[in-house]
Design an enzyme around this catalytic site. Structure first.
Site, short mmCIF file in Angstrom:
data_model
loop_
_atom_site.label_atom_id
_atom_site.label_comp_id
_atom_site.label_asym_id
_atom_site.label_seq_id
_atom_site.Cartn_x
_atom_site.Cartn_y
_atom_site.Cartn_z
N THR A 126 32.78 64.20 51.91
CA THR A 126 32.93 64.64 50.75
C THR A 126 32.27 63.73 49.46
OG1 THR A 126 34.70 66.09 51.31
CG2 THR A 126 34.53 65.48 48.93
N PRO A 128 31.51 63.22 45.03
CA PRO A 128 32.09 63.74 43.85
C PRO A 128 31.32 64.88 43.32
CG PRO A 128 31.47 61.35 43.55
CD PRO A 128 31.20 61.82 44.86
N SER A 132 32.87 71.79 48.92
CA SER A 132 32.37 72.97 49.70
C SER A 132 31.05 73.11 50.07
CB SER A 132 33.00 74.31 49.27
OG SER A 132 34.45 74.36 48.99
N ILE A 157 38.28 60.26 50.77
CA ILE A 157 37.99 60.01 52.13
C ILE A 157 39.31 59.36 52.68
CG2 ILE A 157 36.75 58.79 53.75
CD1 ILE A 157 35.29 60.68 52.04
N THR A 158 39.96 60.18 53.75
CA THR A 158 41.25 59.64 54.21
C THR A 158 40.81 58.58 55.23
OG1 THR A 158 41.98 61.93 54.31
CG2 THR A 158 42.94 60.61 55.87
N GLN A 335 64.07 76.61 47.32
CA GLN A 335 64.79 77.65 46.77
C GLN A 335 66.12 77.52 47.40
OE1 GLN A 335 63.49 79.09 44.37
NE2 GLN A 335 65.17 80.46 43.47
N HIS A 337 67.69 75.21 48.97
CA HIS A 337 68.28 73.93 48.59
C HIS A 337 68.57 73.94 47.11
CE1 HIS A 337 66.74 72.36 52.34
NE2 HIS A 337 67.37 71.36 52.13
N GLY A 339 69.13 73.17 43.41
CA GLY A 339 68.44 71.93 42.57
C GLY A 339 68.38 70.54 43.52
N GLU A 362 39.10 70.11 54.40
CA GLU A 362 38.43 70.62 55.63
C GLU A 362 38.08 72.11 55.47
OE1 GLU A 362 39.58 69.36 59.43
OE2 GLU A 362 40.55 67.33 58.71
#
Length: 383
Positions: A126, A128, A132, A157-158, A335, A337, A339, A362
């Site tokens: 990927t 800037p 896609s 980038i992971t 929802q 849980h 608050g 991905e």
């Protein structure tokens, strides 16, 4: 397709969950708050086998099937999706690219180190200006004698600041996908810089980086596959990457189900557990249904890979459904849980933040729909 798991698969899943319950779950909130997991867990994960799954024993891996790999990714997603990303990018995207397209010298050098997490990898696709539209990336690689000189920029980038090697995709020829090639780039090479991106909505414990390549020189032996084959390598590898993302999303849905049930059966209102109220059970039933449906789509994809049959469309379906289901499940768990679901003392809000990006990377949900649509109609809607 046999929907039952073998004794070995069940055993690995049980060991993975026990390990992560001890080593990851108690720390995930702390890691999320400080925006960094404790990397001391990585060699422990490697010892259990997370990084070596599906990498052949001859290259230092455990071998194994993709159903077991999917089970591992599910347990990682349930515990902390930041950990799932470390594994599936390093030994998945990078390791599988080397395994299926690399030279024997590249396999011998990198696979044993990736399979044992002695070294971590990142996947430099990927940019800037290209997400896609990966076929139109602008990072360049020019010949200089027997070397290649890379210049450009990569984004989101992971593992970017943790990696020892980057699989970098760069333009070596004309425009479009056919002009892209792939290179294995040591991250300590002169001209390589990684800057960590902070302030992410989710996956905060995972190192995400921007990469800068400034006249970075690599030998011709660093090219993975043939010149102009980079886009093919990226797309082929991402098909299996989508299986890993989808399996991790199943883990998120399963985690949401478990915490919602636990909270609903212990929290009382109006003198009785909130699980006794019909609309709370309605939400829990929806999460449970999504967990089963997503898991079966993932297992079908993994089974196709194991049998050597085409699996790309199945991977797109699994990734699309599971990622969207993860967002739905996390919303419903919040929802249930009330608050309490809105603070990080409880797991649902982190599940939601981590799930949201799964619909983006991905291949976005929209890209998956175009891939599925092309498979069904035979018409390419990308052009």
């Amino acid at each position: 397709m046999d929907l039952s798991l073998s004794e070995e698969q069940e055993s690995f899943r049980r060991l993975a969950r026990e390990f992560l319950e001890k080593e990851a779950v108690p720390h995930r909130t702390e890691w999320d708050r400080r925006e960094a997991v404790d990397l001391a867990i990585v060699p422990k994960m490697a010892e259990l086998g997370f990084f070596g799954l599906t990498i052949p024993e001859q290259y230092g891996g455990l071998g194994g099937d993709y159903v077991t790999y999917a089970l591992a990714m599910e347990e990682l997603g349930r515990a902390d999706s930041a950990l799932r990303g470390i594994v599936s990018v390093s030994s998945g995207l990078v390791g599988k690219s080397v395994l299926f397209f690399g030279s024997e010298e590249q396999k011998a050098e990198w696979l044993p180190q990736l399979a044992t997490a002695q070294k971590l990898g990142c996947f430099g696709l990927t940019e800037p200006g290209t997400g896609s539209d990966a076929g139109n990336l602008t990072t360049r690689a020019r010949r200089d004698g027997s070397d290649w000189v890379l210049s450009g920029q990569k984004l989101y980038i992971t593992n970017g600041t943790w990696a020892d090697v980057a699989l970098v995709f760069a333009r070596t020829g004309g425009e479009g996908p056919r002009g892209v090639s792939a290179f294995l780039v040591p991250t300590d090479a002169p001209g390589f810089e990684a800057r960590e991106i902070k302030g992410k909505l989710g996956l905060r414990g995972q190192a995400t980086a921007e990469l800068f390549l400034d006249d970075l020189r690599v030998p011709s032996s660093a090219m993975v596959g043939e010149e102009g084959q980079g886009f093919k390598i990226a797309m082929s590898t991402l098909d299996k990457g989508r299986l890993a993302v989808a399996a991790g999303c199943v883990g998120i849905v399963q985690g949401c189900l478990e915490v919602a049930v636990d909270y609903a059966t212990t929290r009382t209102q109006f003198g009785r557990p909130i699980a006794s109220f019909q609309l709370v059970q309605d939400m829990i039933a929806d999460i449970s249904l999504d967990a089963d449906a997503a898991r079966l789509l993932v297992w079908r994809t993994a089974d196709l890979v194991d049998r050597g049959e085409p699996f790309g469309t199945a991977a797109s379906k699994a990734k699309l459904f599971a990622s969207e289901a993860a967002v739905r499940a996390a919303n419903l768990a919040i929802q249930v849980h009330g608050g309490s679901g809105y603070v990080d003392e409880y797991p649902p809000e982190k599940y939601l933040r981590d799930a949201r990006v799964m619909t983006l990377y991905e291949g976005t949900s929209q890209i998956q729909k175009l891939l599925i649509g092309r498979a069904e109609t035979g018409i390419n809607a990308f052009t």
